[in-house]
Design an enzyme around this catalytic site. Structure first.
Site, mmCIF file in Angstrom:
data_model
loop_
_atom_site.group_PDB
_atom_site.id
_atom_site.type_symbol
_atom_site.label_atom_id
_atom_site.label_comp_id
_atom_site.label_asym_id
_atom_site.label_seq_id
_atom_site.Cartn_x
_atom_site.Cartn_y
_atom_site.Cartn_z
ATOM 1 C CG HIS A 124 -1.754 1.265 1.276
ATOM 2 N ND1 HIS A 124 -2.984 1.345 0.642
ATOM 3 C CD2 HIS A 124 -1.537 2.488 1.807
ATOM 4 C CE1 HIS A 124 -3.476 2.540 0.813
ATOM 5 N NE2 HIS A 124 -2.618 3.269 1.508
ATOM 6 C CG ASP A 128 -12.256 3.533 4.106
ATOM 7 O OD1 ASP A 128 -11.871 4.377 4.934
ATOM 8 O OD2 ASP A 128 -11.816 3.491 2.951
ATOM 9 N NE ARG A 187 -10.668 10.338 7.660
ATOM 10 C CZ ARG A 187 -9.771 9.498 7.145
ATOM 11 N NH1 ARG A 187 -10.135 8.324 6.672
ATOM 12 N NH2 ARG A 187 -8.502 9.819 7.107
ATOM 13 C CB SER A 238 -9.122 4.775 6.247
ATOM 14 O OG SER A 238 -9.178 4.846 4.861
ATOM 15 C CE LYS A 259 -9.118 1.954 2.124
ATOM 16 N NZ LYS A 259 -9.080 3.313 1.670
HETATM 17 N N1 URA Z 1 -5.644 6.501 2.159
HETATM 18 C C1 URA Z 1 -6.694 5.785 2.637
HETATM 19 O O1 URA Z 1 -7.036 4.730 2.114
HETATM 20 N N2 URA Z 1 -7.357 6.288 3.706
HETATM 21 C C2 URA Z 1 -7.013 7.430 4.323
HETATM 22 O O2 URA Z 1 -7.643 7.799 5.290
HETATM 23 C C3 URA Z 1 -5.930 8.164 3.809
HETATM 24 C C4 URA Z 1 -5.259 7.666 2.725
#
Ligand code: URA
Length: 442
Positions: free
Chosen positions: A86, A165, A172, A187, A191
Site C-alpha cells: 500500500h 470506510d 472526512r 481506513s 481495506k
Molecule cells: N488513504 C486511505 O485509504 N485512507 C485514508 O484515510 C488516507 C489515505
C-alpha cells in the site's frame, strides 16, 4: 466513566470531546449504525472531529479497524504468500505496476485493490486503464479466482469491501478530518485486511508531493499501521520514502505505464527501479519466499534479468482483457503528440520541487480530476529531465510537456507557473534526498 449500551451518538461525541476512551462495543455500535444510515452525517462528522482533536489509543484504533473491516465482505485465502503493498500516493508513483509482476514471478500472490486519483495525486486504476481493453471492474469473486489461479490481480475499489470506510472517507474529505492518524490507520487497514492480504508492505511517503508532508507524522503513521497489523496478526513492513520530487521521470497516465514497462525490461530510471525492487523484496520476504532482504532482492532482480516479471505483467494484462502487445509496442499506449520542452533559465543546481503543484499542473492540462465525475486525459503528461541535485547550465532541458495541438496557450501558462512556483535553484551544490529514509518491521 465508560459508556454502556444502549448508546447514543450524543454520549459518544461528548465522551470523545472529553478525551475519554470509547469502548469496543461503542465503536462497533457506531460503525454499524452509521452504515445502516441510522446516524445522521452531522453527528458522525462531530465524532470524527472529536477523534481528530482528541485522538484514539491503540485499542480504539484496532476496534475501529475491526468494525470497518466487518462492515463488508472479507476474503480469506489462508495463505501466507498473499501479500500486498500500500502506498500513500504521490507524483509519478507507479511502483505497483512493477513490483506486482516482480513479486508474483517470485511466487507471491498479489491481491491489488487500487484507487482512482483525486486532488493532486494520480490513481493506479486510472493509469492502468491507459492499456486498451484492460478491465478494473472485476467482481470480488473474479478477483479471488484470478488470485488463486494466477497469483496476480489488479482491480478498482468495490462497495463490498469495507463500505464503512467509503462513507467515513467521503465525510472526512469535506470536514477537514483526513490527516488524522487513527482514522487513516483504520481506513487503510480495514481495506487491506478485507482483501485477504496476510502480509502488507507500506510505502509511506513524506515531502511536498505526499499527503503526510512531515516525516515525523509519516513515522507516527508507520508505527500506528505496524501496531494495528500486529493486533490482526499480519506481517507488516513500512518503508518511509521521499516524495519531494517526482518518482522516476514520467508523470501522466500512459507515460507512467510506458516507464513501468521500461523498468520491467531493465531499462528504467535508477530511483524508480530501486524503490520498486525494495518494495517487491519486502513482499517476497513477508511471503516467506526468501529468508533475508538480500536474498529477496536478488530474486527480484533475477525476474527482470530473465524476463519472468515482464511475462507476468503481460499475462495480467491479457487475463483482464488488456492488449498485452503494449509490452512490446509501448507506442500503442497513446501519448499526446505535441511536445514543449521547458529549459533551465539559469546556471546552478536544481534545489527543490513544489511537488504537489506538479499534480495540479497535470490536472490543468487535463490529466487529472477536478471533480469525481471527470475522466482524466490519459495521453497528456510531463517528462522530467533533471532531479534534485542536478547541475544545470542555462538552456538545459528541465521538463517536457506532452500535450495536444490545441493547448498552446495553456502550455505557455503551465511553463510560467512551473518556473515560478515549482522548481527552485541554488548557486551551491545540493545533495539529493535519500529515497528510502527508514525501514520499520512489525
Ligand atoms: N488513504 C486511505 O485509504 N485512507 C485514508 O484515510 C488516507 C489515505
Amino acid at each position: 466513566m465508560s459508556l454502556k449500551s444502549p448508546f447514543t451518538m450524543y454520549q459518544l461525541i461528548d465522551a470523545k470531546k472529553r478525551a475519554e476512551v470509547l469502548s469496543t462495543e461503542a465503536i462497533h455500535w457506531m460503525v454499524n449504525e452509521y452504515v445502516a444510515k441510522r446516524i445522521p452525517d452531522y453527528q458522525a462528522a462531530a465524532l470524527l472531529m472529536a477523534i481528530y482533536c482528541r485522538g484514539m489509543n491503540d485499542q480504539e484504533t484496532a476496534n475501529l479497524t475491526d468494525a470497518m473491516l466487518h462492515s463488508g465482505r472479507m476474503l480469506n485465502f489462508n495463505d501466507r504468500t498473499v501479500v500486498d503493498k500500500h502506498s500513500t500516493g504521490g507524483i509519478g508513483d507507479k511502483p505497483s505496476f512493477i513490483l506486482a509482476p516482480i513479486a508474483a514471478a517470485c511466487g507471491v500472490k498479489v491481491p491489488m485493490i487500487a484507487g482512482r486519483g483525486l486532488g493532486f495525486t494520480g490513481g493506479t486504476v486510472d493509469k492502468v486503464e491507459s492499456v486498451p481493453g484492460f478491465r478494473t471492474n472485476l467482481t470480488l469473486d473474479d478477483f479471488a479466482d484470478q488470485l488463486k489461479k494466477h497469483g496476480i490481480v489488479l482491480m478498482g475499489q468495490t462497495p463490498e469491501i469495507a463500505p464503512a470506510d467509503r462513507l467515513f472517507y467521503a465525510l472526512r474529505d469535506v470536514t477537514a478530518t483526513i490527516d488524522c492518524i487513527p482514522l487513516i490507520t483504520a481506513s487503510i487497514m480495514s481495506k487491506k485486511l478485507a482483501e485477504g492480504a496476510e502480509g502488507i508492505v507500506f510505502d509511506i511517503k513524506h515531502g511536498s508531493g505526499a499527503f503526510m508532508r512531515d516525516p515525523k507524522q509519516a513515522r507516527l503513521l508507520a508505527k500506528s499501521l505496524l501496531k494495528t497489523g500486529k493486533r490482526f496478526k499480519r506481517r507488516c513492513m513500512v518503508m518511509l520514502t521521499d516524495m519531494s520530487q517526482p518518482l522516476g521521470q514520467e508523470v501522466g497516465h500512459a507515460l507512467e505505464i510506458q516507464e513501468s514497462i521500461r523498468v520491467l525490461k531493465g531499462e528504467g530510471p535508477a530511483d524508480l527501479t530501486y524503490l520498486s525492487i525494495e518494495l517487491a523484496a519486502g513482499m517476497v520476504l513477508l511471503a516467506g519466499k526468501a529468508k533475508t532482504m538480500a536474498e529477496a532482492r536478488n530474486k527480484c532482480f533475477k525476474t527482470i534479468d530473465d524476463g519472468s516479471a515482464l511475462k507476468k505483467f503481460r499475462h495480467m494484462l491479457a487475463l483482464q482483457g488488456g492488449d498485452a502487445s503494449v509490452v512490446d509496442h509501448p507506442q500503442k499506449l497513446i501519448v499526446a503528440r505535441e511536445k514543449t520542452v521547458i529549459k533551465s533559465p539559469k546556471k546552478g543546481w536544481l534545489k527543490s520541487f513544489q511537488n504537489d503543484q506538479i499534480g495540479y499542473l497535470l490536472t490543468e492540462l487535463g490529466g487529472g480530476r477536478k471533480t469525481i465525475e471527470q475522466t482524466p486525459d490519459l495521453a497528456v503528461g510531463f517528462t522530467f529531465h533533471a532531479k534534485i541535485g542536478a547541475k544545470l547550465n542555462k538552456g538545459d532541458a528541465l521538463m517536457t510537456i506532452h500535450h495536444h495541438a490545441n493547448q498552446k496557450e495553456l502550455v505557455s501558462a503551465i511553463e510560467k507557473r512551473f518556473l515560478k512556483e515549482v522548481v527552485g535553484f541554488s548557486t551551491r551544490a545540493v545533495r539529493a534526498p535519500k529515497l528510502i529514509s527508514e525501514v520499520l518491521r512489525g
